[in-house]
Design a protein around this motif. Structure first.
Motif, PDB file in Angstrom:
ATOM      1  N   LEU A  71       0.834  -1.196   0.000  1.00  0.00           N
ATOM      2  CA  LEU A  71       0.000   0.000   0.000  1.00  0.00           C
ATOM      3  C   LEU A  71       0.873   1.252   0.000  1.00  0.00           C
ATOM      4  N   LEU A  72       0.770   2.054  -1.043  1.00  0.00           N
ATOM      5  CA  LEU A  72       1.562   3.278  -1.159  1.00  0.00           C
ATOM      6  C   LEU A  72       0.637   4.489  -1.167  1.00  0.00           C
ATOM      7  N   SER A  73       0.839   5.346  -0.203  1.00  0.00           N
ATOM      8  CA  SER A  73       0.019   6.556  -0.123  1.00  0.00           C
ATOM      9  C   SER A  73       0.486   7.590  -1.141  1.00  0.00           C
ATOM     10  N   ALA A  74      -0.390   8.543  -1.415  1.00  0.00           N
ATOM     11  CA  ALA A  74      -0.007   9.656  -2.292  1.00  0.00           C
ATOM     12  C   ALA A  74       1.166  10.412  -1.681  1.00  0.00           C
ATOM     13  N   ASP A  75       1.165  10.568  -0.362  1.00  0.00           N
ATOM     14  CA  ASP A  75       2.252  11.290   0.300  1.00  0.00           C
ATOM     15  C   ASP A  75       3.583  10.566   0.122  1.00  0.00           C
ATOM     16  N   ALA A  76       3.589   9.236   0.253  1.00  0.00           N
ATOM     17  CA  ALA A  76       4.834   8.470   0.103  1.00  0.00           C
ATOM     18  C   ALA A  76       5.363   8.551  -1.319  1.00  0.00           C
ATOM     19  N   MET A 196      12.850  -0.749  -2.332  1.00  0.00           N
ATOM     20  CA  MET A 196      11.902  -1.805  -2.682  1.00  0.00           C
ATOM     21  C   MET A 196      10.502  -1.208  -2.713  1.00  0.00           C
ATOM     22  N   SER A 197       9.524  -2.048  -3.028  1.00  0.00           N
ATOM     23  CA  SER A 197       8.154  -1.545  -3.091  1.00  0.00           C
ATOM     24  C   SER A 197       7.744  -0.911  -1.775  1.00  0.00           C
ATOM     25  N   GLU A 198       8.207  -1.490  -0.662  1.00  0.00           N
ATOM     26  CA  GLU A 198       7.830  -0.993   0.662  1.00  0.00           C
ATOM     27  C   GLU A 198       8.414   0.380   0.985  1.00  0.00           C
ATOM     28  N   SER A 247       2.307   2.039   3.639  1.00  0.00           N
ATOM     29  CA  SER A 247       1.386   1.964   4.773  1.00  0.00           C
ATOM     30  C   SER A 247       1.227   0.544   5.285  1.00  0.00           C
ATOM     31  N   GLY A 248       1.727  -0.433   4.532  1.00  0.00           N
ATOM     32  CA  GLY A 248       1.589  -1.826   4.926  1.00  0.00           C
ATOM     33  C   GLY A 248       1.214  -2.689   3.744  1.00  0.00           C
ATOM     34  N   TYR A 249       0.604  -3.842   4.042  1.00  0.00           N
ATOM     35  CA  TYR A 249       0.228  -4.807   3.018  1.00  0.00           C
ATOM     36  C   TYR A 249      -1.293  -4.927   2.950  1.00  0.00           C
ATOM     37  N   LEU A 250      -1.809  -4.987   1.745  1.00  0.00           N
ATOM     38  CA  LEU A 250      -3.245  -5.038   1.524  1.00  0.00           C
ATOM     39  C   LEU A 250      -3.852  -6.283   2.165  1.00  0.00           C
ATOM     40  N   GLY A 251      -4.766  -6.072   3.109  1.00  0.00           N
ATOM     41  CA  GLY A 251      -5.496  -7.177   3.720  1.00  0.00           C
ATOM     42  C   GLY A 251      -4.688  -8.067   4.626  1.00  0.00           C
ATOM     43  N   GLU A 252      -3.494  -7.612   5.073  1.00  0.00           N
ATOM     44  CA  GLU A 252      -2.642  -8.453   5.914  1.00  0.00           C
ATOM     45  C   GLU A 252      -2.141  -7.655   7.127  1.00  0.00           C
ATOM     46  N   GLU A 254      -1.532  -8.553  10.252  1.00  0.00           N
ATOM     47  CA  GLU A 254      -0.504  -9.182  11.083  1.00  0.00           C
ATOM     48  C   GLU A 254       0.869  -9.073  10.430  1.00  0.00           C
ATOM     49  N   LEU A 255       0.940  -9.318   9.120  1.00  0.00           N
ATOM     50  CA  LEU A 255       2.205  -9.187   8.410  1.00  0.00           C
ATOM     51  C   LEU A 255       2.682  -7.742   8.425  1.00  0.00           C
ATOM     52  N   THR A 256       1.753  -6.815   8.282  1.00  0.00           N
ATOM     53  CA  THR A 256       2.099  -5.397   8.344  1.00  0.00           C
ATOM     54  C   THR A 256       2.713  -5.052   9.696  1.00  0.00           C
ATOM     55  N   ALA A 257       2.115  -5.563  10.776  1.00  0.00           N
ATOM     56  CA  ALA A 257       2.622  -5.263  12.118  1.00  0.00           C
ATOM     57  C   ALA A 257       4.018  -5.824  12.339  1.00  0.00           C
ATOM     58  N   ARG A 258       4.326  -6.968  11.719  1.00  0.00           N
ATOM     59  CA  ARG A 258       5.656  -7.561  11.880  1.00  0.00           C
ATOM     60  C   ARG A 258       6.715  -6.794  11.090  1.00  0.00           C
ATOM     61  N   ALA A 259       6.349  -6.342   9.896  1.00  0.00           N
ATOM     62  CA  ALA A 259       7.343  -5.714   9.014  1.00  0.00           C
ATOM     63  C   ALA A 259       7.519  -4.225   9.289  1.00  0.00           C
ATOM     64  N   PHE A 260       6.456  -3.557   9.717  1.00  0.00           N
ATOM     65  CA  PHE A 260       6.498  -2.123   9.942  1.00  0.00           C
ATOM     66  C   PHE A 260       6.268  -1.856  11.426  1.00  0.00           C
ATOM     67  N   SER A 261       7.226  -1.202  12.062  1.00  0.00           N
ATOM     68  CA  SER A 261       7.111  -0.960  13.493  1.00  0.00           C
ATOM     69  C   SER A 261       7.828   0.330  13.872  1.00  0.00           C
TER      70      SER A 261
END
Length: 395
Positions: A71-76, A196-198, A247-252, A254-261
Motif C-alpha cells: 500500500l503506497l500513499s499519495a504522500d509516500a 523496494m516496493s515498501e 502503509s503496509g500490506y493489503l489485507g494483511e 498481522e504481516l504489516t505489524a511484523r514488518a512495519f514498526s
C-alpha cells in the motif's frame, strides 16, 4: 477501493496509467493496482479495504514468502519523487523503459506527473530491445542491470542515448560494481539505487539516503564469512524509515505489524556502513550459504567471479548436500559467447579459493548462456538452485 489496470508496455497503456495515478494522487480517483497485461489475477485480496490516502498498490513477486500488495500513499509516492528530483538536480522529462507494474516503473510515471510532463515510453511490447532505445530529449531514465548490459553490449546509438541522460538510475537487482565502472567509463551518468516496493522504490542513491530517508543497520548477526571480517566491520539487518514508507500490506494486518514498526521497515537485507559513511548492501540474509559450518556471502563470491576474464555475470546459491550441509554452487554467464572455454569451471573455482579460501570456492559450477530472471530483472536464485539439485555441474 482498488482498481486493477493492465499494463502492456505500450504508450497507450502508460498514458492510461498516468491518468489513473494522477487522479489517485489528487484524491480524485481510487487507488490503482498496475498489473502485467498477460498475467494471472493477483493472488492477494484486491477487495480488501485500503487506508485513506492510498494512491497505488504494487504487487510483489512473492520471492520471500507469498505475493503481497504493498500500500503506497499519495504522500509516500510524492515524497519519493520529490527527493529523487532534489538529488538529481531538479524535475525533468523521464523515459519509461521499465514495466510500469513494478515500483521502479510506477515511480517514473509519478515523477513525470510531478514534473508536469507525460513520460516518454520505450515501447516494450515483445520485450526490451536495445536497438530501439532512444533518449528522446529526456533528462532521466531508470533501468535494471540486465537492460544496461544489453545497451552497453549493443554499443553505437544505444550508448550514445545512454550518455545523453543527466542521470540513469540503476537498481531493481544487485548491481555489480564492474558494470557501473564500465558504464561510467563509457560516459554514462549512472546512479545506483537501493530500495523496494515498501519504500516507494529506491531510497538510497549511490549509498547515500535520499533527503528525509532514515537508515539503520542493526542486530549484528556476528556474520563472519569466507572473506574474513574487515577491521571495524559491522554488519546487520537494514532498517529503513522516513516519508517514503508504505502503509503496509493489503489485507494483511498481522504481516504489516511484523514488518512495519515504530516508523521503521525491517528489510530482509544485510548491510554495513563504510568508513566514508556510505551504505553497502551485502545481499539478502536468507541467501547466506552455510557450508561445513562456515557462512559464505553469495555476493562476495559473485564479485570475485565477475572479476575473472571472460565472465559477464554470476549467481551463487547454496545447494543441499549430505556431507557439507550446503555447498556453494555458481552459475556463470560468459561476457560473450565462447569466452569461457573448456576447463573454465575449475579455473573459476580455483580463483575464488585463492581469494576467499576453500569454504567459499564453488563445488559446483555451470556455464549458462544467460541467468534465469524473475520480476523486473533479478536473478531467480531458486531456478539456479534447481539446475544443481540433480548433482549436475559438480567439480
Amino acid at each position: 477501493m482498488v482498481v486493477t489496470l493492465p499494463c502492456d508496455g505500450s504508450p497507450e497503456s502508460a498514458a492510461a496509467l498516468a491518468a489513473a495515478v494522477g487522479a489517485a494522487l489528487e484524491g480524485d480517483g481510487p487507488a490503482v493496482l498496475p498489473v502485467a497485461a498477460a498475467a494471472a489475477p493477483p493472488s492477494f485480496d484486491v477487495t480488501a479495504g485500503v487506508p485513506d490516502g492510498t494512491a497505488a498498490v504494487v504487487g510483489t513477486s512473492g520471492s520471500t514468502s507469498h505475493p503481497k500488495g504493498v500500500l503506497l500513499s499519495a504522500d509516500a509516492l510524492r515524497a519519493s519523487a520529490q527527493a529523487t528530483h532534489a538529488r538529481l538536480g531538479g524535475p525533468g522529462r523521464w523515459l519509461l523503459a521499465l514495466p510500469s507494474y513494478h515500483v521502479a516503473g510506477l515511480q517514473v510515471v509519478v515523477r513525470s506527473l510531478l514534473a508536469g510532463s507525460a513520460p516518454v515510453v520505450h515501447d516494450s511490447r515483445g520485450g526490451f530491445r536495445a536497438e530501439h532505445f532512444r533518449a528522446a530529449d529526456c533528462r532521466y531514465t531508470a533501468l535494471v542491470p540486465t537492460q544496461l548490459v544489453r545497451l552497453l553490449r549493443a554499443g553505437g546509438a544505444a550508448v550514445d542515448a545512454l550518455c545523453a541522460f543527466d542521470a540513469v538510475l540503476l537498481g531493481g537487482a544487485g548491481v555489480p560494481p564492474e558494470l557501473v565502472d564500465r558504464a561510467r567509463e563509457a560516459g554514462v551518468r549512472v546512479v545506483t539505487t537501493y530500495g523496494m516496493s515498501e519504500t516507494a522504490g529506491g531510497c538510497v542513491y549511490d549509498g547515500v539516503p535520499l533527503d528525509g530517508v532514515r537508515v539503520r543497520v542493526v542486530d549484528e548477526p556476528r556474520h563472519v564469512d569466507a572473506e574474513g571480517p574487515a577491521e571495524g566491520d559491522t554488519r546487520g539487518t537494514i532498517l529503513l524509515g522516513g516519508p517514503t514508507l508504505a502503509s503496509g500490506y493489503l489485507g494483511e494486518p498481522e504481516l504489516t505489524a511484523r514488518a512495519f514498526s515504530d516508523g521503521w521497515f525491517r528489510t530482509d537485507d544485510l548491510g554495513r556502513w563504510r568508513a566514508d559513511g556510505h551504505l553497502d548492501v551485502l545481499g539478502r540474509a536468507d541467501d547466506v550459504v552455510i557450508t561445513g559450518g562456515v557462512k559464505v556471502s553469495p555476493s562476495v563470491v559473485e564479485a570475485v567471479l565477475r572479476e575473472q576474464p571472460g565472465v559477464g555475470d554470476a549467481c551463487v546459491v547454496g545447494v543441499a548436500d549430505g556431507h557439507w550441509g550446503q555447498i556453494v554452487a555458481a552459475a556463470v554467464v560468459p561476457e560473450e559467447p565462447g569466452a569461457l572455454g573448456e576447463g573454465a569451471e575449475g579455473e573459476l573455482a580455483g580463483a575464488v579459493r585463492v581469494r576467499l579460501g576453500a569454504a567459499a570456492a564453488p563445488k559446483a559450477v555451470r556455464v549458462l548462456a544467460e541467468l534465469p530472471l524473475r520480476g523486473v530483472g533479478k536473478p531467480d536464485r531458486r531456478a539456479v538452485q534447481e539446475l544443481f539439485e540433480d548433482g549436475g555441474g559438480r567439480l
